[in-house]
Design a protein around this motif. Structure first.
Motif, mmCIF file in Angstrom:
data_model
loop_
_atom_site.group_PDB
_atom_site.id
_atom_site.type_symbol
_atom_site.label_atom_id
_atom_site.label_comp_id
_atom_site.label_asym_id
_atom_site.label_seq_id
_atom_site.Cartn_x
_atom_site.Cartn_y
_atom_site.Cartn_z
ATOM 1 N N THR A 1 -8.328 18.379 40.300
ATOM 2 C CA THR A 1 -8.363 17.391 39.218
ATOM 3 C C THR A 1 -9.371 17.749 38.138
ATOM 4 O OG1 THR A 1 -9.912 16.070 40.550
ATOM 5 C CG2 THR A 1 -7.574 15.504 40.689
ATOM 6 N N GLU A 2 -10.514 18.307 38.507
ATOM 7 C CA GLU A 2 -11.535 18.592 37.488
ATOM 8 C C GLU A 2 -11.054 19.613 36.461
ATOM 9 O OE1 GLU A 2 -16.068 20.314 37.043
ATOM 10 O OE2 GLU A 2 -15.329 19.736 39.011
ATOM 11 N N PRO A 3 -10.568 20.814 36.876
ATOM 12 C CA PRO A 3 -10.075 21.735 35.844
ATOM 13 C C PRO A 3 -8.847 21.221 35.119
ATOM 14 C CG PRO A 3 -9.605 22.592 38.034
ATOM 15 C CD PRO A 3 -10.500 21.411 38.223
ATOM 16 N N ALA A 4 -7.998 20.467 35.808
ATOM 17 C CA ALA A 4 -6.819 19.912 35.138
ATOM 18 C C ALA A 4 -7.220 18.915 34.056
ATOM 19 C CB ALA A 4 -5.900 19.253 36.162
ATOM 20 N N VAL A 5 -8.205 18.067 34.347
ATOM 21 C CA VAL A 5 -8.681 17.115 33.353
ATOM 22 C C VAL A 5 -9.336 17.852 32.184
ATOM 23 C CG1 VAL A 5 -10.406 15.316 32.925
ATOM 24 C CG2 VAL A 5 -8.932 15.168 34.927
ATOM 25 N N CYS A 6 -10.105 18.895 32.479
ATOM 26 C CA CYS A 6 -10.729 19.671 31.400
ATOM 27 C C CYS A 6 -9.675 20.306 30.508
ATOM 28 C CB CYS A 6 -11.635 20.742 31.990
ATOM 29 S SG CYS A 6 -13.146 20.120 32.744
ATOM 30 N N ALA A 7 -8.611 20.843 31.115
ATOM 31 C CA ALA A 7 -7.536 21.432 30.305
ATOM 32 C C ALA A 7 -6.879 20.375 29.429
ATOM 33 C CB ALA A 7 -6.507 22.089 31.228
ATOM 34 N N LEU A 8 -6.618 19.197 29.977
ATOM 35 C CA LEU A 8 -6.050 18.110 29.171
ATOM 36 C C LEU A 8 -6.991 17.712 28.047
ATOM 37 C CD1 LEU A 8 -4.274 15.525 31.516
ATOM 38 C CD2 LEU A 8 -3.282 16.914 29.694
ATOM 39 N N ASN B 1 2.858 8.169 31.769
ATOM 40 C CA ASN B 1 2.133 7.207 32.625
ATOM 41 C C ASN B 1 0.858 7.815 33.206
ATOM 42 O OD1 ASN B 1 4.180 5.192 32.307
ATOM 43 N ND2 ASN B 1 5.407 6.242 33.848
ATOM 44 N N GLY B 2 0.200 8.640 32.406
ATOM 45 C CA GLY B 2 -0.995 9.284 32.893
ATOM 46 C C GLY B 2 -2.274 8.499 32.685
ATOM 47 N N LEU B 3 -2.272 7.508 31.791
ATOM 48 C CA LEU B 3 -3.510 6.798 31.480
ATOM 49 C C LEU B 3 -4.091 6.060 32.686
ATOM 50 C CD1 LEU B 3 -2.752 5.443 27.880
ATOM 51 C CD2 LEU B 3 -4.010 7.490 28.566
ATOM 52 N N PRO B 4 -3.295 5.305 33.454
ATOM 53 C CA PRO B 4 -3.892 4.626 34.623
ATOM 54 C C PRO B 4 -4.479 5.611 35.643
ATOM 55 C CG PRO B 4 -1.750 3.676 34.096
ATOM 56 C CD PRO B 4 -1.879 4.922 33.282
ATOM 57 N N LEU C 1 -9.804 7.844 37.846
ATOM 58 C CA LEU C 1 -10.730 8.907 38.236
ATOM 59 C C LEU C 1 -12.170 8.599 37.851
ATOM 60 C CD1 LEU C 1 -8.630 12.093 37.342
ATOM 61 C CD2 LEU C 1 -9.041 11.112 39.597
ATOM 62 N N LEU C 2 -12.390 7.577 37.058
ATOM 63 C CA LEU C 2 -13.758 7.174 36.738
ATOM 64 C C LEU C 2 -14.431 6.466 37.909
ATOM 65 C CD1 LEU C 2 -13.318 5.780 33.107
ATOM 66 C CD2 LEU C 2 -14.429 7.916 33.762
ATOM 67 N N HIS C 3 -13.646 6.070 38.889
ATOM 68 C CA HIS C 3 -14.174 5.301 40.021
ATOM 69 C C HIS C 3 -14.476 6.237 41.192
ATOM 70 C CE1 HIS C 3 -13.173 1.352 38.239
ATOM 71 N NE2 HIS C 3 -12.169 2.016 37.679
ATOM 72 N N PRO C 4 -15.290 5.773 42.124
ATOM 73 C CA PRO C 4 -15.529 6.558 43.344
ATOM 74 C C PRO C 4 -14.210 6.827 44.052
ATOM 75 C CG PRO C 4 -17.086 4.746 43.171
ATOM 76 C CD PRO C 4 -16.061 4.529 42.104
ATOM 77 N N PRO C 5 -14.094 7.947 44.771
ATOM 78 C CA PRO C 5 -15.176 8.867 45.159
ATOM 79 C C PRO C 5 -15.411 10.016 44.182
ATOM 80 C CG PRO C 5 -13.193 9.461 46.327
ATOM 81 C CD PRO C 5 -12.834 8.283 45.471
ATOM 82 N N SER C 6 -14.948 9.898 42.932
ATOM 83 C CA SER C 6 -15.128 10.984 41.972
ATOM 84 C C SER C 6 -16.606 11.295 41.788
ATOM 85 C CB SER C 6 -14.504 10.602 40.627
ATOM 86 O OG SER C 6 -13.110 10.423 40.753
ATOM 87 N N THR D 1 0.141 17.233 37.895
ATOM 88 C CA THR D 1 -0.806 17.863 38.818
ATOM 89 C C THR D 1 -1.928 16.907 39.194
ATOM 90 O OG1 THR D 1 -0.324 20.059 37.923
ATOM 91 C CG2 THR D 1 -2.416 19.782 39.082
ATOM 92 N N ILE D 2 -2.468 16.202 38.213
ATOM 93 C CA ILE D 2 -3.540 15.240 38.492
ATOM 94 C C ILE D 2 -3.034 14.129 39.404
ATOM 95 C CG2 ILE D 2 -5.050 13.524 37.420
ATOM 96 C CD1 ILE D 2 -5.151 15.357 34.967
ATOM 97 N N TYR D 3 -1.814 13.697 39.167
ATOM 98 C CA TYR D 3 -1.252 12.626 39.988
ATOM 99 C C TYR D 3 -1.068 13.095 41.432
ATOM 100 C CZ TYR D 3 2.027 9.073 41.644
ATOM 101 O OH TYR D 3 2.638 8.090 42.364
#
Length: 854
Positions: free
Chosen positions: A479-486, A507-510, A515-520, A468-470
């Motif tokens: 992405t925000e709720p998906a990352v929180c769930a992870l 292959n989710g780490l990259p 997501l740490l970079h803009p435009p986040s 889903t994040i990909y």
């Protein structure tokens, strides 16, 4: 509807007199062209538009073609030949053909009359048909339908005028009869008005008379006869089909009378009353307030116990209209046991429209802090989960919105396995709204619920969330709720290590580091920092995170957040406009980013290559400055990362060069046992190259600081230590989040004194090996304390725990992600950058939820 009637070619006269150009025998093509040029109804025969074309003939030799002796198509000679050939092939003689033509000519008027006005024909008259092919209607038959429509329209117009005239003359007399004291007269007059209201013309005459509508309402209030009540409310129901009728009913005070009828035992009266009220609520301004004041909400909730699905659909829609945006109405529904009845409907019926209207009411109630617990307790989440596989998209969407609103209050609910499995499946949907809701619900339900975490992991939730994040790309609402769930699934449950490895294997780490970079925006960045910190608890993830560039980006975020906090403090100190509660960006306090990034670097620093990268980024001076921070959790994470960096000689030297000795020595006296222990470990590692006398003095200082009897952290009794400091001596398996446990104040409670007795620890694995030579246990035994287990694990690193801001107590600013834009009322979306929101000051303040049924 308009119709185009084509003119029928008249038969050619045998006498040589022609009344129409089409009747002329055409001798040659030139005469034909000249005739059609004069015709007013043909703009172009095709000859003019083709005069300039140069298309050759099929043979290419049209100049040499001999057309002499060949009849020209369209001429009388050609028509006679075609007709003769056709009838000859059918077996007719020329005399028979002439006879048939004469018969058809004589019966032409009868055929037209039979098609257009069949009621004018004499009975028994046989009309010959000219239709030889049943699939091809004749021209007369094609004209019959519009002719019949025109005839009916004229008849209806005559009748309409008659009805209007009759009603206009009758209205004054009917008003007098409705106001009569004799109830029999009133009943007969009401029946007459009811019959008149069924016809449109007379209905308009009735609704145009305000006195007539007022008389109907008066009769409705005064009558005790069920039949009179039925026909009177039936007349009002017919009037409610028009806006003018609704206005007349409203002005005449009809709403209280209609609400009173909601207690009627007669089914037809109930139907007329609720449908009329429904129309008023939909289309008449001011009706909602009038219905509320008349007690309509209580009566409508009572009607939910009936079993007519279509009737219930209207009632629930009325409740939704009344409750939307009105807190008082929601509380009235709650007091009338509405949540229980609505949940029962969702469990008991399959009629799609009823389920949809009921889900809309539940969605409105689910944003009410008082109704939300009642809905959860009544089994609302399980009832809504029953319809997540329904074919109706509108029902599915409403159920998901409602579940998302309830999910923050349902974190302790059991028996949600089917719901969790359905949500994981819905993550694969192509509908953005469905995926957004499913991710948000999973994020809330996996917060502080170990069973839900295990269930989601077992049904493939980790893989689905990574996918889903990909697929979401830059859609932060997903992405925000998906990352929180992870983040929740990778910490604090028995299968968290499986989740940490699964993210890497998929292959989710990259993708996550990116997501740490803009435009986040900052809320998403904050969630990603916590997830990276949890993923770093798995040693196998260190190298992939390093290769993805996680460490430099975390340092960049730390520097930016640290600078923002410094500028804000400087502004406050100089009397500027800065807020004393902290620096905000997109609703996120920069102190939270500082705490999170340092915590993530703390875990990553357990690996030697990562420590070398951190040293090379010149961030140690910031860690040292954070030791002076007034927020204990920031002090602790800063001391923790310095403890890891001090494991290398180069790191210990840099820490000492940056002036860490003084603040670390001061932190030895901290009432936070985690801070004091980390400070002791760093000082001890820094003293490895010092003379023996220095080490002895340091050992004595550490012993007195950590295990002092009077006013000490644990009162000189190891048995009174929190669990994490007992782990300092013999670390057990597992552990929990130190940052957001029930311990000392974190970012969000700075300035409040820490509790004297902690119910939870902080670091599961503190640096035991570094302090073993201090002989703290021996000093404690010498003081008469309880025995300890020497040794213990930990090695040169520390398992700091897991950053899980979603797992904060209710009211904590970081307890959950900010409400999604769809949860907010118009005008309340986003954050005011000029005036940042103030953090809550108590643990009972809940995050705001807003109506979402727009």
């Amino acid at each position: 509807m308009s119709y185009q009637i084509s003119q029928q070619a008249r038969p050619m006269s045998q006498s040589g007199s022609y009344q129409h150009p089409g009747d002329m025998p055409l001798a040659n093509p030139k005469e034909q062209v000249a005739m059609w040029q004069q015709s007013p109804y043909m703009a172009d025969s095709g000859i003019h538009s083709a005069t300039t074309t140069q298309a050759p003939s099929l043979s290419g030799k049209e100049e040499d073609m001999d057309t002499s002796g060949v009849p020209t198509p369209g001429t009388q000679e050609w028509l006679d030949g075609q007709q003769g050939n056709g009838f000859a092939q059918a077996g007719f003689t020329s005399d028979q053909v002439d006879e048939m033509n004469q018969q058809l000519t004589q019966t032409r008027s009868q055929r037209v009359r039979a098609a257009m006005f069949p009621e004018t024909l004499d009975e028994g008259l046989e009309i010959p048909s000219t239709q030889y092919d049943p699939a091809q209607p004749t021209a007369v038959q094609r004209l019959a339908e519009p002719s019949q429509m025109l005839k009916h329209a004229v008849v209806n117009l005559i009748n309409y005028q008659d009805d209007a005239d009759l009603a206009t003359r009758a209205v004054p007399e009917l008003i007098k009869l409705l106001n009569d004291e004799d109830q029999v007269v009133v009943s007969q007059a009401a029946m007459m008005v009811h019959r008149l209201s069924k016809k449109e013309a007379s209905r308009h005459a009735i609704m145009n008379s305000q006195q007539m509508v007022a008389a109907l309402v008066r009769a409705l209030n005064n009558s005790s006869d069920l039949e009179t009540t039925r026909v009177t409310v039936g007349a009002l129901h017919n009037l409610s089909h028009h806006r003018q009728g609704l206005l007349a009913i409203f002005k005449s005070g009809g709403i209280p009378a209609l609400v009173k009828l909601l207690s009627s035992p007669v089914e037809s009266v109930l139907f007329y009353a609720i449908t009329t009220l429904h129309s008023l609520l939909l289309h008449q301004e001011g009706s909602k307030t009038a219905v509320r004041m008349a007690g309509g909400l209580q009566k409508m909730v009572a009607l939910l116990q009936r079993n007519n699905v279509k009737f219930l659909a209207i009632v629930t829609d009325c409740l939704q209209i009344l409750a939307y945006g009105n807190q008082e109405s929601k509380l009235i529904i709650l007091a009338s046991q509405g949540p229980q009845e609505l949940v029962r409907i969702m469990r008991s019926y399959t009629y799609e429209k009823l389920l949809w209207t009921t889900s809309r009411v539940l969605k409105v109630l689910s944003v009410c802090s008082s109704n939300k617990p009642a809905l959860v307790e009544a089994g609302g989440m399980q009832a809504l989960a029953m319809h997540l596989n329904h074919q109706s998209h509108r029902l599915l969407q409403n159920c998901l919105w409602t579940l998302r609103n309830l999910s923050d209050a349902g974190t302790k609910v059991d028996n949600l396995d089917n719901l969790l499995q359905s949500l994981v499946q819905l993550l694969r949907s192509n509908d953005i709204n469905v995926v957004t809701c499913a991710a948000g619900i999973l994020s809330n339900l996996t917060c502080n619920n170990q069973r839900n975490k295990i269930t989601v992991c077992q049904v493939g939730g980790i893989e689905a969330l990574v996918s889903t994040i990909y697929n979401a790309g830059e859609r932060e609402e997903i992405t925000e709720p998906a990352v929180c769930a992870l983040r929740h699934l990778t910490a604090r449950h028995p299968e968290s290590d499986v989740g940490q490895n699964t993210v890497r294997l998929k292959n989710g780490l990259p993708v996550i580091v990116n997501l740490l970079h803009p435009p986040s925006r900052w809320p998403l960045v904050k969630a990603v920092i916590g997830l990276i910190r949890n993923l770093a608890l798995c040693p196998a993830n260190h190298a992939p995170l390093r290769e993805a560039g996680a460490i430099p980006r975390l340092v960049q975020l730390l520097i930016r957040a640290f600078q923002d906090t410094q500028r804000q403090r400087g502004s406050v100190a100089s009397g500027g406009s800065g807020s004393a509660s902290g620096a905000y960006a997109d609703g996120v306090r920069m102190e939270e980013i500082v705490e999170g990034t340092v915590g993530a670097l703390h875990i990553l620093a357990r690996e030697s290559h990562n420590r070398a990268i951190i040293r090379s980024l010149n961030v140690i001076p910031i860690f040292v400055q954070l030791l002076y921070n007034e927020i204990e959790n920031i002090e602790r994470v800063a001391a923790g990362v310095l403890c890891e960096l001090a494991a290398d000689k180069e790191g210990a030297e840099l820490i000492e060069q940056d002036g860490a000795t003084a603040p670390l020595t001061e932190l030895l006296h901290s009432r936070n046992e985690g801070v004091a222990t980390y400070a002791a470990a760093v000082l001890f590692r820094m003293s490895e190259d010092k003379p023996q006398d220095y080490k002895k003095r340091l050992s004595l200082e550490l012993t007195n600081s950590l295990l002092r009897e009077d006013g000490g952290v644990w009162g000189g009794d190891l048995s009174q230590m929190p669990p994490d400091m007992q782990e300092f001596m013999a670390p057990p398996e597992g552990g929990y989040d130190p940052m957001y446990g029930q311990g000392p104040p974190s970012v969000h409670s700075a300035g409040h004194p820490p509790p004297q007795n902690y119910s939870g620890g902080y670091d599961p694995h503190l640096p035991v090996e570094s302090l073993q030579s201090l002989d703290i246990a021996a000093a404690q035994q010498h003081r008469g304390g309880g025995g300890v287990v020497p040794g213990g694990g930990g090695g040169g690193g520390s398992n700091y725990g897991t950053l899980d801001p979603m797992e904060l107590p209710p009211g904590h600013p970081a307890a959950a992600p900010p409400p999604h834009p769809a949860d907010m009322a118009p005008g309340q979306q986003g954050y005011d950058q000029q005036v940042p929101p103030q953090p809550p000051r108590d643990n009972n303040q809940m995050a705001a939820w807003y109506d979402t049924d727009l």
